[in-house]
Write a protein that holds these residues in place. Sequence first.
Motif, PDB file in Angstrom:
ATOM      1  N   TYR A   9      20.077  40.392  16.474  1.00 54.13           N
ATOM      2  CA  TYR A   9      18.771  39.860  16.837  1.00 54.13           C
ATOM      3  C   TYR A   9      17.931  40.964  17.479  1.00 54.13           C
ATOM      4  O   TYR A   9      18.447  41.801  18.225  1.00 54.13           O
ATOM      5  N   HIS A  10      16.634  40.943  17.223  1.00 53.95           N
ATOM      6  CA  HIS A  10      15.736  41.835  17.935  1.00 53.95           C
ATOM      7  C   HIS A  10      15.630  41.330  19.374  1.00 53.95           C
ATOM      8  O   HIS A  10      15.569  40.115  19.606  1.00 53.95           O
ATOM      9  N   PRO A  11      15.628  42.218  20.363  1.00 54.08           N
ATOM     10  CA  PRO A  11      15.500  41.751  21.753  1.00 54.08           C
ATOM     11  C   PRO A  11      14.289  40.856  21.985  1.00 54.08           C
ATOM     12  O   PRO A  11      14.334  39.971  22.854  1.00 54.08           O
ATOM     13  N   ALA A  12      13.210  41.058  21.231  1.00 56.22           N
ATOM     14  CA  ALA A  12      12.035  40.203  21.391  1.00 56.22           C
ATOM     15  C   ALA A  12      12.363  38.749  21.091  1.00 56.22           C
ATOM     16  O   ALA A  12      11.785  37.836  21.693  1.00 56.22           O
ATOM     17  N   ALA A  13      13.299  38.523  20.169  1.00 55.50           N
ATOM     18  CA  ALA A  13      13.701  37.155  19.853  1.00 55.50           C
ATOM     19  C   ALA A  13      14.392  36.504  21.049  1.00 55.50           C
ATOM     20  O   ALA A  13      14.223  35.315  21.309  1.00 55.50           O
ATOM     21  N   LEU A  14      15.158  37.307  21.790  1.00 56.08           N
ATOM     22  CA  LEU A  14      15.836  36.788  22.982  1.00 56.08           C
ATOM     23  C   LEU A  14      14.839  36.496  24.094  1.00 56.08           C
ATOM     24  O   LEU A  14      15.029  35.555  24.874  1.00 56.08           O
ATOM     25  N   MET A  24      33.357  55.095  20.479  1.00 51.53           N
ATOM     26  CA  MET A  24      33.328  54.972  21.930  1.00 51.53           C
ATOM     27  C   MET A  24      34.731  54.676  22.420  1.00 51.53           C
ATOM     28  O   MET A  24      35.602  54.266  21.652  1.00 51.53           O
ATOM     29  N   LYS A  25      34.972  54.935  23.698  1.00 47.41           N
ATOM     30  CA  LYS A  25      36.284  54.757  24.282  1.00 47.41           C
ATOM     31  C   LYS A  25      36.486  53.310  24.733  1.00 47.41           C
ATOM     32  O   LYS A  25      35.534  52.651  25.168  1.00 47.41           O
ATOM     33  N   PRO A  26      37.710  52.812  24.684  1.00 45.73           N
ATOM     34  CA  PRO A  26      37.955  51.408  25.044  1.00 45.73           C
ATOM     35  C   PRO A  26      37.525  51.067  26.466  1.00 45.73           C
ATOM     36  O   PRO A  26      37.080  49.969  26.734  1.00 45.73           O
ATOM     37  N   ALA A  27      37.676  52.037  27.378  1.00 42.26           N
ATOM     38  CA  ALA A  27      37.401  51.738  28.781  1.00 42.26           C
ATOM     39  C   ALA A  27      35.938  51.936  29.162  1.00 42.26           C
ATOM     40  O   ALA A  27      35.553  51.715  30.305  1.00 42.26           O
ATOM     41  N   ALA A  28      35.107  52.339  28.193  1.00 43.94           N
ATOM     42  CA  ALA A  28      33.708  52.599  28.516  1.00 43.94           C
ATOM     43  C   ALA A  28      33.002  51.324  28.954  1.00 43.94           C
ATOM     44  O   ALA A  28      33.110  50.292  28.297  1.00 43.94           O
ATOM     45  N   GLY A  29      32.328  51.390  30.086  1.00 40.78           N
ATOM     46  CA  GLY A  29      31.565  50.248  30.551  1.00 40.78           C
ATOM     47  C   GLY A  29      32.440  49.118  31.047  1.00 40.78           C
ATOM     48  O   GLY A  29      33.654  49.227  31.156  1.00 40.78           O
ATOM     49  N   LYS A  30      31.820  48.024  31.355  1.00 44.44           N
ATOM     50  CA  LYS A  30      32.542  46.836  31.803  1.00 44.44           C
ATOM     51  C   LYS A  30      31.730  45.609  31.414  1.00 44.44           C
ATOM     52  O   LYS A  30      30.537  45.691  31.120  1.00 44.44           O
ATOM     53  N   ALA A  31      32.391  44.483  31.391  1.00 44.25           N
ATOM     54  CA  ALA A  31      31.720  43.254  30.992  1.00 44.25           C
ATOM     55  C   ALA A  31      30.507  43.030  31.888  1.00 44.25           C
ATOM     56  O   ALA A  31      30.559  43.230  33.106  1.00 44.25           O
ATOM     57  N   GLY A  32      29.414  42.657  31.295  1.00 42.26           N
ATOM     58  CA  GLY A  32      28.204  42.402  32.073  1.00 42.26           C
ATOM     59  C   GLY A  32      27.401  41.308  31.411  1.00 42.26           C
ATOM     60  O   GLY A  32      27.862  40.634  30.498  1.00 42.26           O
ATOM     61  N   ASN A  33      26.208  41.106  31.878  1.00 45.41           N
ATOM     62  CA  ASN A  33      25.349  40.124  31.255  1.00 45.41           C
ATOM     63  C   ASN A  33      23.930  40.679  31.213  1.00 45.41           C
ATOM     64  O   ASN A  33      23.614  41.672  31.836  1.00 45.41           O
ATOM     65  N   PHE A  34      23.089  39.972  30.485  1.00 45.24           N
ATOM     66  CA  PHE A  34      21.712  40.440  30.353  1.00 45.24           C
ATOM     67  C   PHE A  34      20.773  39.249  30.265  1.00 45.24           C
ATOM     68  O   PHE A  34      19.653  39.341  29.904  1.00 45.24           O
ATOM     69  N   LEU A  93      19.413  32.365  22.653  1.00 44.87           N
ATOM     70  CA  LEU A  93      20.087  33.270  21.716  1.00 44.87           C
ATOM     71  C   LEU A  93      20.971  34.291  22.431  1.00 44.87           C
ATOM     72  O   LEU A  93      21.762  34.975  21.789  1.00 44.87           O
ATOM     73  N   LYS A  94      20.839  34.385  23.752  1.00 45.28           N
ATOM     74  CA  LYS A  94      21.584  35.417  24.479  1.00 45.28           C
ATOM     75  C   LYS A  94      23.093  35.217  24.371  1.00 45.28           C
ATOM     76  O   LYS A  94      23.848  36.197  24.302  1.00 45.28           O
ATOM     77  N   ALA A  95      23.540  33.973  24.353  1.00 46.01           N
ATOM     78  CA  ALA A  95      24.981  33.726  24.245  1.00 46.01           C
ATOM     79  C   ALA A  95      25.519  34.258  22.922  1.00 46.01           C
ATOM     80  O   ALA A  95      26.588  34.894  22.878  1.00 46.01           O
ATOM     81  N   ASP A  96      24.783  34.021  21.832  1.00 48.78           N
ATOM     82  CA  ASP A  96      25.204  34.542  20.531  1.00 48.78           C
ATOM     83  C   ASP A  96      25.163  36.065  20.533  1.00 48.78           C
ATOM     84  O   ASP A  96      26.074  36.725  20.010  1.00 48.78           O
ATOM     85  N   MET A  97      24.107  36.626  21.112  1.00 49.52           N
ATOM     86  CA  MET A  97      23.977  38.079  21.151  1.00 49.52           C
ATOM     87  C   MET A  97      25.139  38.704  21.908  1.00 49.52           C
ATOM     88  O   MET A  97      25.644  39.773  21.506  1.00 49.52           O
ATOM     89  N   TRP A  98      25.583  38.073  22.971  1.00 47.32           N
ATOM     90  CA  TRP A  98      26.707  38.601  23.740  1.00 47.32           C
ATOM     91  C   TRP A  98      27.966  38.651  22.886  1.00 47.32           C
ATOM     92  O   TRP A  98      28.707  39.636  22.909  1.00 47.32           O
ATOM     93  N   GLU A  99      28.202  37.615  22.095  1.00 51.53           N
ATOM     94  CA  GLU A  99      29.362  37.627  21.205  1.00 51.53           C
ATOM     95  C   GLU A  99      29.214  38.714  20.146  1.00 51.53           C
ATOM     96  O   GLU A  99      30.189  39.391  19.796  1.00 51.53           O
ATOM     97  N   SER A 116      11.064  44.535  25.432  1.00 52.59           N
ATOM     98  CA  SER A 116      12.167  44.481  24.468  1.00 52.59           C
ATOM     99  C   SER A 116      13.112  45.657  24.649  1.00 52.59           C
ATOM    100  O   SER A 116      14.340  45.507  24.570  1.00 52.59           O
ATOM    101  N   GLY A 117      12.546  46.826  24.882  1.00 49.92           N
ATOM    102  CA  GLY A 117      13.375  48.016  25.089  1.00 49.92           C
ATOM    103  C   GLY A 117      14.186  47.941  26.359  1.00 49.92           C
ATOM    104  O   GLY A 117      15.352  48.358  26.395  1.00 49.92           O
ATOM    105  N   GLN A 118      13.586  47.406  27.407  1.00 50.94           N
ATOM    106  CA  GLN A 118      14.317  47.255  28.660  1.00 50.94           C
ATOM    107  C   GLN A 118      15.487  46.287  28.494  1.00 50.94           C
ATOM    108  O   GLN A 118      16.580  46.517  29.025  1.00 50.94           O
ATOM    109  N   LEU A 119      15.261  45.210  27.728  1.00 53.67           N
ATOM    110  CA  LEU A 119      16.357  44.276  27.459  1.00 53.67           C
ATOM    111  C   LEU A 119      17.414  44.922  26.572  1.00 53.67           C
ATOM    112  O   LEU A 119      18.615  44.742  26.790  1.00 53.67           O
TER     113      LEU A 119
END
Length: 223
Positions: free
Chosen positions: A181-186, A213-223, A192-198, A76-79
């Motif tokens: 959602y708790h990551p364990a639920a995913l 946080m700054k607007p440019a921090a990070g980039k779109a990704g997936n999990f 549920l990942k699609a909802d979590m992404w939103e 769960s923590g890794q996710l």
Amino acid sequence: MTFDLFDATLNRILAAGDYAGFKKALIDSNCDRCGLHKGRTNLVVDRGSPASRILVIGEGPGAQEDAQGRAFVGRSGQLLDKIMAAIGLDSEKDLLIANVVKCRPLDSEGQNRAPTPAEAQTCFPYLRRQIELIAPKVILLLGATAFRYMDPNRKDFSMGKEAGKFITLPDYPGIEAMVLYHPAALLRNPNLKADMWEHVKALKKRLVEMDVMKPAAGKAGNF
């Protein structure tokens, strides 16, 4: 801060003037205030940075957390780390991650379970003191257990309806809170990942608006 006239050890932990002192006092106390201590390997206080302005609250330690003494280091923590990285947050630097209880709750078959109300109530002064000491601007509530104990006015609710919402916690009106959602639920239900992404995209938007946080921090990704 609330003291207990009959518990000198608890009072000593809560009286710590800074987060490092609090954490050391809690670990050194070998807390035995509830029955969960009987099955633990390590007391699990947190993971991440006490300097963070974002506090993440989960349910309780699992097997890996109990073994390592650090919060959210199992699957769960890794996710969770991947989810936060997808919106530009580093779990070790940008978050402080804690739980409702600091020892692993086990059922009769040695499997993880949710803490009982009595266990959560007994351990809650530690979480309350963590919030006081780090003074976060944002609290993320992972799953029903964290939501239930941080907002006791919510008696009956559905995570399907509450996840993704920004809420005001009765005891912390000056802190923005969000239910996720708790990551364990995913892990149990990848749909549920699609909802979590939103949800986390909305979280990032709000963190930028709050200058957390700054607007440019990070980039779109997936999990």
